[in-house]
Design a protein around this motif. Structure first.
Motif, PDB file in Angstrom:
ATOM      1  N   PHE A   6      15.625 116.091  18.672  1.00 44.91           N
ATOM      2  CA  PHE A   6      16.266 115.127  19.558  1.00 44.91           C
ATOM      3  C   PHE A   6      15.264 114.186  20.237  1.00 44.91           C
ATOM      4  O   PHE A   6      15.476 112.973  20.272  1.00 44.91           O
ATOM      5  N   VAL A   7      14.194 114.719  20.784  1.00 45.60           N
ATOM      6  CA  VAL A   7      13.256 113.896  21.562  1.00 45.60           C
ATOM      7  C   VAL A   7      12.595 112.818  20.699  1.00 45.60           C
ATOM      8  O   VAL A   7      12.547 111.652  21.112  1.00 45.60           O
ATOM      9  N   PRO A   8      12.093 113.136  19.485  1.00 46.29           N
ATOM     10  CA  PRO A   8      11.530 112.053  18.672  1.00 46.29           C
ATOM     11  C   PRO A   8      12.576 110.997  18.280  1.00 46.29           C
ATOM     12  O   PRO A   8      12.264 109.806  18.254  1.00 46.29           O
ATOM     13  N   LEU A   9      13.799 111.440  18.007  1.00 49.02           N
ATOM     14  CA  LEU A   9      14.863 110.472  17.690  1.00 49.02           C
ATOM     15  C   LEU A   9      15.172 109.593  18.898  1.00 49.02           C
ATOM     16  O   LEU A   9      15.380 108.383  18.765  1.00 49.02           O
ATOM     17  N   LEU A  10      15.196 110.201  20.071  1.00 51.11           N
ATOM     18  CA  LEU A  10      15.444 109.447  21.303  1.00 51.11           C
ATOM     19  C   LEU A  10      14.335 108.432  21.544  1.00 51.11           C
ATOM     20  O   LEU A  10      14.610 107.267  21.859  1.00 51.11           O
ATOM     21  N   LEU A  11      13.103 108.855  21.375  1.00 54.25           N
ATOM     22  CA  LEU A  11      11.973 107.940  21.544  1.00 54.25           C
ATOM     23  C   LEU A  11      12.079 106.778  20.553  1.00 54.25           C
ATOM     24  O   LEU A  11      11.941 105.612  20.943  1.00 54.25           O
ATOM     25  N   GLY A  12      12.338 107.087  19.303  1.00 53.68           N
ATOM     26  CA  GLY A  12      12.469 106.030  18.294  1.00 53.68           C
ATOM     27  C   GLY A  12      13.619 105.091  18.597  1.00 53.68           C
ATOM     28  O   GLY A  12      13.497 103.863  18.453  1.00 53.68           O
ATOM     29  N   ALA A  13      14.745 105.645  19.056  1.00 56.09           N
ATOM     30  CA  ALA A  13      15.911 104.813  19.364  1.00 56.09           C
ATOM     31  C   ALA A  13      15.634 103.879  20.539  1.00 56.09           C
ATOM     32  O   ALA A  13      16.044 102.712  20.520  1.00 56.09           O
ATOM     33  N   THR A  14      14.910 104.361  21.551  1.00 56.17           N
ATOM     34  CA  THR A  14      14.604 103.482  22.686  1.00 56.17           C
ATOM     35  C   THR A  14      13.646 102.369  22.266  1.00 56.17           C
ATOM     36  O   THR A  14      13.764 101.242  22.744  1.00 56.17           O
ATOM     37  N   VAL A  15      12.733 102.684  21.364  1.00 52.38           N
ATOM     38  CA  VAL A  15      11.829 101.650  20.854  1.00 52.38           C
ATOM     39  C   VAL A  15      12.622 100.609  20.050  1.00 52.38           C
ATOM     40  O   VAL A  15      12.375  99.403  20.178  1.00 52.38           O
ATOM     41  N   VAL A  16      13.590 101.060  19.270  1.00 49.29           N
ATOM     42  CA  VAL A  16      14.451 100.125  18.523  1.00 49.29           C
ATOM     43  C   VAL A  16      15.198  99.216  19.493  1.00 49.29           C
ATOM     44  O   VAL A  16      15.306  98.000  19.274  1.00 49.29           O
ATOM     45  N   LEU A  17      15.709  99.776  20.587  1.00 48.91           N
ATOM     46  CA  LEU A  17      16.409  98.959  21.592  1.00 48.91           C
ATOM     47  C   LEU A  17      15.489  97.884  22.171  1.00 48.91           C
ATOM     48  O   LEU A  17      15.892  96.722  22.312  1.00 48.91           O
TER      49      LEU A  17
END
Length: 188
Positions: free
Chosen positions: A155-166
């Motif tokens: 979850f945490v790496p996906l969350l980090l990646g998603a915030t960077v995409v935003l």
């Protein structure tokens, strides 16, 4: 004493007034500003929709839920008020990570329940305030962690990646429309 002695005499336009004294309504200017507002709204709707579709597509490709409700709220904040402190990259990325940490801390201390989710949301608000990274959608990230109990290693790496995409999408969207507020105001 009467009103005429206190108030200045002004000529009231009427049918007998010369046309030079009566300003014409500025309808073109009103239409132009309405068009600009509609164009800005359409741009924002398009930008939010595209970035959310990208997150959904990434999730579909890797068979993991990448699009969570708090990220949709973050996209809305980023594209509707790109100059606010809560929309800046540091706030978006760090606050969501703090929200995840608060959610996992609440899970470590308590079982998954609405009560511990509420506690995690409040803890996130406190942590983001202390870290000077205000971003209210991150409180929802903590709630998602407590109620859905995702594995932190995924979850945490996906969350980090998603915030960077935003953040990257916000940067790109602010460069596409001429006259749009530039995002970000500051990177960190």
């Amino acid at each position: 004493m009467n009103a005429d002695s206190v108030l200045p005499r002004r000529r009231v336009p009427g049918p007998e007034a010369p046309h030079d004294d009566v300003p014409l309504p500025r309808r073109r200017e009103h239409r132009h500003s309405a068009w600009r507002g509609a164009a800005a709204a359409l741009h924002g709707v398009g930008a939010v929709t595209v970035v959310l579709l990208v997150l959904a597509a990434i999730g579909a490709v890797i068979s993991e839920p990448v699009l969570i409700p708090s990220l949709a709220a973050s996209a809305g904040v980023l594209h509707s008020a790109p100059t606010l402190p809560m929309a800046q990259p540091r706030s978006v990325v760090v606050a969501h990570l703090l929200g995840a940490a608060a959610g996992y801390a609440a899970l470590a201390l308590f079982q998954s329940s609405p009560w511990s989710a509420a506690l995690a949301g409040g803890l996130t608000f406190a942590a983001t305030t202390l870290a000077r990274t205000p971003h209210s959608p991150a409180c929802a990230t903590a709630v998602v962690v407590v109620l859905q109990t995702p594995a932190p290693g995924r979850f945490v790496p996906l969350l980090l990646g998603a915030t960077v995409v935003l953040v990257v999408a916000g940067f790109a969207a602010s460069r596409v429309r001429r006259g749009a507020a530039r995002y970000p105001v500051r990177w960190w």
